[in-house]
Motif scaffolding. Structure first.
Motif, mmCIF file in Angstrom:
data_model
loop_
_atom_site.group_PDB
_atom_site.id
_atom_site.type_symbol
_atom_site.label_atom_id
_atom_site.label_comp_id
_atom_site.label_asym_id
_atom_site.label_seq_id
_atom_site.Cartn_x
_atom_site.Cartn_y
_atom_site.Cartn_z
ATOM 1 N N PRO A 148 -10.115 7.712 -10.620
ATOM 2 C CA PRO A 148 -9.713 6.982 -9.583
ATOM 3 C C PRO A 148 -10.834 5.854 -9.046
ATOM 4 O O PRO A 148 -12.113 6.364 -9.030
ATOM 5 N N SER A 149 -10.461 4.693 -8.578
ATOM 6 C CA SER A 149 -11.352 3.831 -8.167
ATOM 7 C C SER A 149 -11.601 3.950 -6.652
ATOM 8 O O SER A 149 -10.325 3.968 -5.896
ATOM 9 N N VAL A 150 -12.600 4.013 -6.190
ATOM 10 C CA VAL A 150 -12.723 4.174 -4.694
ATOM 11 C C VAL A 150 -13.448 2.910 -4.115
ATOM 12 O O VAL A 150 -14.896 2.823 -4.631
ATOM 13 N N ARG A 151 -12.786 2.038 -3.519
ATOM 14 C CA ARG A 151 -13.192 0.844 -3.169
ATOM 15 C C ARG A 151 -12.619 0.555 -1.723
ATOM 16 O O ARG A 151 -11.777 0.977 -1.445
ATOM 17 N N CYS A 152 -13.235 -0.355 -1.065
ATOM 18 C CA CYS A 152 -12.735 -0.848 0.265
ATOM 19 C C CYS A 152 -11.507 -1.543 0.017
ATOM 20 O O CYS A 152 -11.226 -2.420 -0.629
ATOM 21 N N PRO A 153 -10.281 -0.697 0.611
ATOM 22 C CA PRO A 153 -9.031 -1.429 0.369
ATOM 23 C C PRO A 153 -8.707 -2.590 1.487
ATOM 24 O O PRO A 153 -9.466 -2.834 2.315
ATOM 25 N N ALA A 154 -7.914 -3.658 1.156
ATOM 26 C CA ALA A 154 -7.586 -4.858 2.051
ATOM 27 C C ALA A 154 -6.915 -4.226 3.091
ATOM 28 O O ALA A 154 -6.384 -3.092 3.123
ATOM 29 N N TRP A 155 -7.347 -4.653 4.216
ATOM 30 C CA TRP A 155 -6.668 -4.381 5.335
ATOM 31 C C TRP A 155 -5.292 -3.768 5.686
ATOM 32 O O TRP A 155 -4.705 -2.977 6.178
ATOM 33 N N ASP A 156 -4.514 -4.662 4.871
ATOM 34 C CA ASP A 156 -3.167 -4.561 4.742
ATOM 35 C C ASP A 156 -2.312 -3.517 3.710
ATOM 36 O O ASP A 156 -1.264 -3.419 3.394
ATOM 37 N N ALA A 157 -3.327 -3.138 2.877
ATOM 38 C CA ALA A 157 -2.978 -2.316 1.685
ATOM 39 C C ALA A 157 -2.257 -1.046 1.877
ATOM 40 O O ALA A 157 -2.397 -0.296 3.167
ATOM 41 N N GLU A 158 -1.094 -0.784 1.156
ATOM 42 C CA GLU A 158 -0.064 0.341 1.190
ATOM 43 C C GLU A 158 -1.092 1.508 0.432
ATOM 44 O O GLU A 158 -0.275 2.666 0.474
ATOM 45 N N SER A 159 -1.775 1.383 -0.378
ATOM 46 C CA SER A 159 -2.274 2.456 -1.307
ATOM 47 C C SER A 159 -3.941 2.429 -1.489
ATOM 48 O O SER A 159 -4.266 1.182 -1.217
ATOM 49 N N GLY A 160 -4.588 3.211 -1.954
ATOM 50 C CA GLY A 160 -6.039 3.260 -2.071
ATOM 51 C C GLY A 160 -6.746 3.293 -0.940
ATOM 52 O O GLY A 160 -8.105 3.339 -1.057
ATOM 53 N N GLY A 191 -6.771 6.449 1.081
ATOM 54 C CA GLY A 191 -7.174 7.921 1.214
ATOM 55 C C GLY A 191 -8.545 8.223 0.632
ATOM 56 O O GLY A 191 -9.417 8.689 1.421
ATOM 57 N N LEU A 192 -8.676 7.963 -0.777
ATOM 58 C CA LEU A 192 -10.208 8.489 -1.265
ATOM 59 C C LEU A 192 -11.267 7.517 -0.610
ATOM 60 O O LEU A 192 -12.400 8.011 -0.432
ATOM 61 N N TRP A 193 -11.083 6.436 -0.334
ATOM 62 C CA TRP A 193 -12.065 5.461 0.327
ATOM 63 C C TRP A 193 -12.605 5.924 1.807
ATOM 64 O O TRP A 193 -13.573 6.371 2.263
ATOM 65 N N LEU A 194 -11.469 6.532 2.486
ATOM 66 C CA LEU A 194 -11.572 7.204 3.805
ATOM 67 C C LEU A 194 -12.312 8.494 3.791
ATOM 68 O O LEU A 194 -13.405 8.816 4.416
ATOM 69 N N LEU A 195 -12.255 9.483 2.734
ATOM 70 C CA LEU A 195 -12.827 10.473 2.667
ATOM 71 C C LEU A 195 -14.267 10.347 1.759
ATOM 72 O O LEU A 195 -14.932 11.360 1.724
ATOM 73 N N ARG A 196 -14.362 9.210 1.644
ATOM 74 C CA ARG A 196 -15.874 9.131 0.472
ATOM 75 C C ARG A 196 -16.741 9.649 1.598
ATOM 76 O O ARG A 196 -18.012 10.169 1.255
#
Length: 112
Positions: free
Chosen positions: A93-105, A107-112
């Motif tokens: 899985p790619s863990v990177r800062c998602p766009a502010w309006d992203a609907e996915s991606g 969860g893992l970024w928040l938990l990193r």
């Protein structure tokens, strides 16, 4: 199937082989929450573990063919608790800062 608690190089290891379903995620959240709480983790660590299990199992449900995985909880001698999910997906899985309006991606970024 539940793998019994065992000691491995000074770690307590708890593990389950399972096939993820939408209805089972809440059950596994509860199992891990109880286990991590029982290991003496702080309320904040218990909450991170609970959210992590939700995110990881949801990712298996969404992205892994067959939905099979192994869920493990390990506690080291240093009292560090690690929750992990191993699955058959060849991708990482790619863990990177998602766009502010992203609907996915997110969860893992928040938990990193």
């Amino acid at each position: 199937m539940t793998v019994p608690v065992r000691s491995l190089a000074g770690q307590q290891v708890h593990g389950w082989a399972l096939t993820v379903s939408a209805g089972a995620i809440e059950y596994w959240r509860g199992e891990v929450t109880s286990l991590v709480r029982g290991l003496g983790a702080s309320p904040q660590a218990v909450e991170v573990a609970r959210l992590g299990v939700s995110e990881l199992l949801s990712n298996v449900l969404k992205h892994v063919e067959g939905r099979w995985c192994c869920l493990t909880v390990c506690q080291s001698q240093l009292a560090v608790v690690v929750v992990q999910v191993l699955d058959r997906s060849p991708g990482v899985p790619s863990v990177r800062c998602p766009a502010w309006d992203a609907e996915s991606g997110r969860g893992l970024w928040l938990l990193r």
